[in-house]
Design a protein around this motif. Structure first.
Motif, short mmCIF file in Angstrom:
data_model
loop_
_atom_site.label_atom_id
_atom_site.label_comp_id
_atom_site.label_asym_id
_atom_site.label_seq_id
_atom_site.Cartn_x
_atom_site.Cartn_y
_atom_site.Cartn_z
N LYS A 25 32.92 25.46 -15.95
CA LYS A 25 32.51 26.20 -17.15
C LYS A 25 32.13 25.24 -18.27
N ASN A 26 32.87 24.16 -18.40
CA ASN A 26 32.56 23.16 -19.42
C ASN A 26 31.19 22.54 -19.22
N LYS A 27 30.76 22.48 -17.96
CA LYS A 27 29.45 21.92 -17.63
C LYS A 27 28.33 22.95 -17.76
N GLY A 28 28.68 24.18 -18.00
CA GLY A 28 27.66 25.21 -18.16
C GLY A 28 27.35 25.99 -16.90
N LEU A 29 28.20 25.86 -15.88
CA LEU A 29 28.04 26.65 -14.67
C LEU A 29 28.68 28.03 -14.87
N LYS A 30 28.14 29.03 -14.20
CA LYS A 30 28.82 30.31 -14.09
C LYS A 30 29.83 30.22 -12.95
N VAL A 31 31.04 30.71 -13.17
CA VAL A 31 32.12 30.60 -12.19
C VAL A 31 32.43 31.98 -11.61
N VAL A 32 32.37 32.07 -10.29
CA VAL A 32 32.73 33.29 -9.58
C VAL A 32 34.02 33.02 -8.82
N ALA A 33 35.05 33.78 -9.12
CA ALA A 33 36.33 33.65 -8.41
C ALA A 33 36.39 34.69 -7.29
N ILE A 34 36.82 34.25 -6.13
CA ILE A 34 37.20 35.18 -5.06
C ILE A 34 38.68 34.94 -4.80
N THR A 35 39.49 35.94 -5.04
CA THR A 35 40.94 35.76 -5.03
C THR A 35 41.63 37.07 -4.68
N SER A 36 42.92 36.99 -4.42
CA SER A 36 43.73 38.19 -4.25
C SER A 36 44.44 38.46 -5.57
N LEU A 37 44.00 39.48 -6.27
CA LEU A 37 44.60 39.76 -7.57
C LEU A 37 46.08 40.13 -7.44
N SER A 38 46.42 40.88 -6.41
CA SER A 38 47.83 41.27 -6.26
C SER A 38 48.71 40.06 -6.06
N HIS A 39 48.22 39.07 -5.28
CA HIS A 39 48.99 37.85 -5.07
C HIS A 39 49.02 37.02 -6.36
#
Length: 243
Positions: A128-142
């Motif tokens: 994000k600091n470099k100006g990229l868009k960040v997409v997270a794929i994660t388990s929200l419950s975990h």
């Protein structure tokens, strides 16, 4: 019966479809725009999640403009327990991102079931600091159930621009037994691969609808595949170092 796990996966897919389609569509549109603008789609994950990063890279049906950030010390084949310790170190992801050449206008998928370890959170923050868009794929419950190991106190889903929930349960493994405390049948790999391939397929469709011809690798085991892929490789191997 093997059907127990299969049925769990069917339910998981249905849940992803009913709860994550809107954000997946947003990300697919973003991926299409990124490629249209001449930029690169990066992927990063540690442990088993690194397999998700390899899935869309240099394969039949995969976009050419894909760059997985693969660090052997974060994978299992160079020492499984070592990889668990290394992903908790500070500073490594900043170096890996710098080496990759990622820059403003690019996008990065950061993949982690728990989203709690230093390497993952640091990669998202530095990107994000470099100006990229960040997409997270994660388990929200975990992820919600655990604390962060990063100095910021934040987890992946708290720093990403887009969050896709793989709808997995705490601990990942989903098949339960009577009189046996452990579970088997982790779901994150299947879910994450499903999400990634769905997004990429949709991004290609978006570009085609605009009259564009996105670059997609052909199987090298077809008669025409080698020649097609060779021309593509010549164009991108200077930008995607792993090609």
């Amino acid at each position: 019966m093997p059907l127990r796990y299969i049925n769990i996966i069917k339910e998981l897919i249905n849940k992803i479809e009913s709860t994550q389609i809107e954000v997946m569509e947003e990300v697919a549109q973003l991926c299409a725009k990124t490629v249209e603008n001449g930029n690169i789609i990066y992927f990063f994950g540690t442990g088993h999640s690194h397999m998700i990063c390899e899935e869309p890279f240099y394969r039949a049906g995969g976009l050419v403009q894909v760059y997985p950030i693969l660090e052997p010390s974060l994978m299992l084949h160079n020492g499984a327990y070592k990889s668990t310790l290394v992903e908790r170190l500070e500073g490594l992801s900043k170096i890996l991102l710098e080496q990759s050449g990622a820059a403003k206008g690019d996008i990065i998928f950061v993949i982690s079931n728990s989203g709690r370890n230093n390497a993952i959170v640091e990669m998202a923050i530095e990107a994000k600091n470099k100006g990229l868009k960040v997409v997270a794929i994660t388990s929200l419950s975990h992820s919600i159930s655990v604390t962060s190991r990063h100095a910021s106190g934040k987890k992946l889903y708290e720093v990403a621009d887009y969050v896709i929930d793989n709808c997995g349960i705490i601990g990942d493994a989903a098949v339960e037994y009577e009189n046996f405390v452990q579970k088997t049948g982790p779901t994150s790999t299947i879910a994450d691969v499903l999400i990634i391939n769905s997004i990429i397929s949709r991004a290609v469709e978006v570009m085609l609808d605009k009259g564009l011809k996105p670059l997609v690798f052909m199987s090298s085991n077809t008669d025409e595949g080698d020649e097609f892929n060779k021309n593509v490789l010549e164009k991108y191997k200077s930008r995607i170092k792993l090609l």
